[in-house]
Write an enzyme that holds these catalytic residues in place. Structure first.
Site, PDB file in Angstrom:
ATOM      1  N   TYR A 109     -32.022  42.216 -33.260  1.00 28.28           N
ATOM      2  CA  TYR A 109     -31.506  41.187 -34.167  1.00 28.28           C
ATOM      3  C   TYR A 109     -31.631  39.813 -33.538  1.00 28.28           C
ATOM      4  CZ  TYR A 109     -29.429  45.259 -36.356  1.00 28.28           C
ATOM      5  OH  TYR A 109     -29.254  46.479 -36.939  1.00 28.28           O
ATOM      6  N   CYS A 110     -31.562  38.807 -34.379  1.00 25.10           N
ATOM      7  CA  CYS A 110     -31.582  37.415 -33.942  1.00 25.10           C
ATOM      8  C   CYS A 110     -30.562  37.222 -32.827  1.00 25.10           C
ATOM      9  CB  CYS A 110     -31.234  36.489 -35.113  1.00 25.10           C
ATOM     10  SG  CYS A 110     -30.868  34.797 -34.645  1.00 25.10           S
ATOM     11  N   PRO A 111     -30.886  36.607 -31.701  1.00 21.41           N
ATOM     12  CA  PRO A 111     -32.166  35.982 -31.376  1.00 21.41           C
ATOM     13  C   PRO A 111     -33.081  36.868 -30.532  1.00 21.41           C
ATOM     14  CG  PRO A 111     -30.571  35.299 -29.761  1.00 21.41           C
ATOM     15  CD  PRO A 111     -29.882  36.323 -30.639  1.00 21.41           C
ATOM     16  N   GLY A 112     -32.880  38.188 -30.563  1.00 16.70           N
ATOM     17  CA  GLY A 112     -33.665  39.090 -29.714  1.00 16.70           C
ATOM     18  C   GLY A 112     -35.171  38.913 -29.837  1.00 16.70           C
ATOM     19  N   ASP A 150     -36.173  42.108 -38.692  1.00 17.06           N
ATOM     20  CA  ASP A 150     -35.030  41.257 -39.014  1.00 17.06           C
ATOM     21  C   ASP A 150     -35.567  40.036 -39.784  1.00 17.06           C
ATOM     22  OD1 ASP A 150     -32.620  39.902 -38.772  1.00 17.06           O
ATOM     23  OD2 ASP A 150     -33.098  39.147 -36.786  1.00 17.06           O
TER      24      ASP A 150
END
Lengths: 78, 130
Positions: free
Chosen positions: A15-18, A42
């Site tokens: 998920y953000c910011p991954g 995502d």
């Protein structure tokens, strides 16, 4: 659009910011001119990564929607 | 671009997660970022809390984040330290008060500083208090 990527990062499931952080790491490691694509399931990353690319001054080759994920393709320009 | 300072005083996972995300991405875009963890915000970095994922949550969202098993702020901040311009400091006052050492916390802090040192660092920064 058919562009050969030099490196593919599969960040699906993150998920953000991954996905963005993984892309940034790859951009740091690669040489100027290399094409890197990141896969993200995502949607917010698919929208936000191009914003980062623009701000950071790299080239966004495109955002391509696949069945259940996005491919964001970027060329390192500096 | 500019300099961004974040005072992380809340121990709630949702707030820490949001602040860390903003801090991390900002640090990769030419900004100098300083995070000062104090009060409950510092406690969120305790080794036992991180290992057992026993952060406080404001509500259902935070519980969902914990259950999802997704990488959380510690991982994001570590990535940011690899690729961005970010420094993370622990509040010395809290550590003195609770007789804690840097070794009681996960390995992420650049140093332990007091409020005067922090204020000196952020004189020309935009400061967010969370």
């Amino acid at each position: 659009m058919d562009v050969e990527s030099d490196r593919v990062i599969d960040a699906r499931g993150s998920y953000c910011p991954g996905p963005l952080m993984e892309l940034i790491k790859a951009i740091k490691e690669e040489d100027v001119g290399r094409v890197i694509e990141v896969w993200s399931s995502d949607e917010s990353s698919a929208k936000d990564i191009p914003e980062w690319v623009k701000k950071a001054g790299h080239e966004l080759i495109g955002v391509f929607k696949e069945s259940d994920y996005w491919r964001i393709v970027v060329r390192k320009t500096k | 671009m500019g300099k961004l300072a974040i005072v992380l005083a809340s121990g709630e996972l949702e707030k820490i997660q949001a602040a860390s995300t903003i801090a991390s991405v900002a640090s990769t875009l030419g900004n100098e970022v300083v995070v000062f963890a104090t009060m409950d915000g510092l406690m969120a970095f305790r080794k036992d809390v991180v290992e057992n994922r026993t952060w406080k949550t404001a509500g259902e969202l935070g519980k969902g984040m914990l259950e999802s098993g997704a990488p959380l702020f510690i991982d994001t901040l570590r990535q940011a330290k690899e690729v961005g311009n970010i420094k993370i400091y622990a509040c010395g006052m809290i550590m003195d008060m609770l007789k804690m050492k840097l070794d009681d916390f996960v390995d992420i802090f650049d140093d332990v500083v007091g409020v005067s040192a922090f204020l000196g660092m952020v004189e020309d920064a935009q400061v967010l208090f969370i």
